[in-house]
Design an enzyme around this catalytic site. Structure first.
Site, PDB file in Angstrom:
ATOM      1  N   PRO A   1       0.560  -1.218   0.325  1.00  0.00           N
ATOM      2  CA  PRO A   1       0.521  -0.255  -0.381  1.00  0.00           C
ATOM      3  C   PRO A   1       1.015   1.196   0.087  1.00  0.00           C
ATOM      4  O   PRO A   1       1.967   1.391   0.348  1.00  0.00           O
ATOM      5  CB  PRO A   1      -0.980  -0.419   1.199  1.00  0.00           C
ATOM      6  N   GLU A   2       0.975   1.899  -0.641  1.00  0.00           N
ATOM      7  CA  GLU A   2       1.139   3.569  -0.742  1.00  0.00           C
ATOM      8  C   GLU A   2       0.505   4.717  -0.700  1.00  0.00           C
ATOM      9  O   GLU A   2      -1.154   4.672  -0.037  1.00  0.00           O
ATOM     10  CB  GLU A   2       1.639   3.602  -2.441  1.00  0.00           C
TER      11      GLU A   2
ATOM     12  N   LYS B   1       1.658   7.266   5.089  1.00  0.00           N
ATOM     13  CA  LYS B   1       1.272   5.660   4.910  1.00  0.00           C
ATOM     14  C   LYS B   1       0.989   5.179   5.934  1.00  0.00           C
ATOM     15  O   LYS B   1       0.954   4.305   6.417  1.00  0.00           O
ATOM     16  CB  LYS B   1       3.052   4.275   4.127  1.00  0.00           C
TER      17      LYS B   1
END
Ligand SMILES: [Zn+2]
Length: 272
Positions: free
Chosen positions: A2-3, A59
């Site tokens: 995930p970014e 993040k």
């Protein structure tokens, strides 16, 4: 992994599920994700608290509680937050559950799922160092081209590695860096201190455009490299969408990256 766009979408979901709601129970058995705290600490800290807000930097997610404490969440490689009915049984990858009740009496169960368990969940009275040390967030703070140029100008690293340094810009990972450099026509191996102000401006535009595109596409977290919607990321061996040369994969700063050897030019010498 995930970014920024994935984590921002998770933040919006968490805010709509938990904002203003009261936590009736919080349970976990996973000591790795909760390190250095224990499952008992989590339950005691969260039970009875009302969620004031959910924010994000890079993040990291921050769930703010009414007693001033905050719950920090990092999704690691494969983490995500989902909502289920309170009576729904736990999935195999479910690590944490937080049951909430809204002002109108509606109950739901917000669950943290994570197959590979590289995620983190930290309860703290103040902002944690991992949060405080982050550089500007492209979405929350905007990117100032001049300060980014100054920060890149101090580094001799490859620009791809510098962009992924969370103290330079928060939230940029492999996908955003790869796509922004393709959009800016810059070879990811170029030295950071060899970039012109114009180059940095194009990188800023590339990052902003890619973030907007991914937020609009609502790509689910943890989705893989096979996404057809990327220009360069995960497309080694395929034709460059701009010049049709074959995209190549190289390793820079210990990470693989894909770029076009024809239309992404390498900057080598310092501009001055
Ligand atoms: Zn090309």
């Amino acid at each position: 992994m995930p970014e920024l766009p994935d984590v921002e979408l998770a933040r919006r979901r968490l805010r709509s599920w938990m904002g203003g709601a009261t936590i009736t129970a919080a349970r976990s058995t996973d000591r790795r994700i909760l390190r250095p705290h224990s499952p008992a600490t989590l339950g005691a800290a969260l039970r009875g608290r009302t969620v004031r807000g959910v924010s994000r930097r890079g993040k990291w997610l921050r769930i703010e509680l009414d007693d001033g404490r905050r719950l920090f969440s990092h999704l690691g490689m494969t983490g995500d937050w989902v909502r289920r009915a309170p009576e729904a049984p736990a999935h195999a990858s479910e690590r944490v559950r937080i049951d909430v009740v809204r002002a109108g009496g509606r109950r739901s169960s917000v669950r943290y799922v994570d197959t590979r368990r590289f995620g983190r969940l930290i309860v703290a009275r103040e902002d944690i160092p991992e949060w405080r040390e982050l550089g500007p967030d492209p979405l929350a703070d905007g990117i100032d081209t001049r300060s980014l140029a100054e920060s890149l100008g101090r580094s001799r690293r490859a620009v791809k590695a510098a962009l992924m340094d969370q103290t330079v810009l928060a939230g940029v990972g492999n996908i955003l860096a790869t796509e922004a450099l393709w959009r800016a026509r810059i070879d990811p191996r170029s030295r950071s201190d060899a970039l012109s102000r114009g180059d940095v401006g194009k990188i800023v535009q590339g990052l902003s455009a890619e973030i907007r595109k991914e937020l609009a596409a609502r790509r689910p977290a943890g989705d893989d490299a096979r996404d057809e919607s990327f220009f360069a990321y995960g497309r080694a061996g395929q034709a460059c969408p701009r010049c049709e040369a074959s995209l190549v994969r190289v390793v820079t700063g210990g990470r693989t990256t894909t770029f076009c050897p024809r239309c992404q030019l390498r900057r080598t010498s310092s501009p001055g």
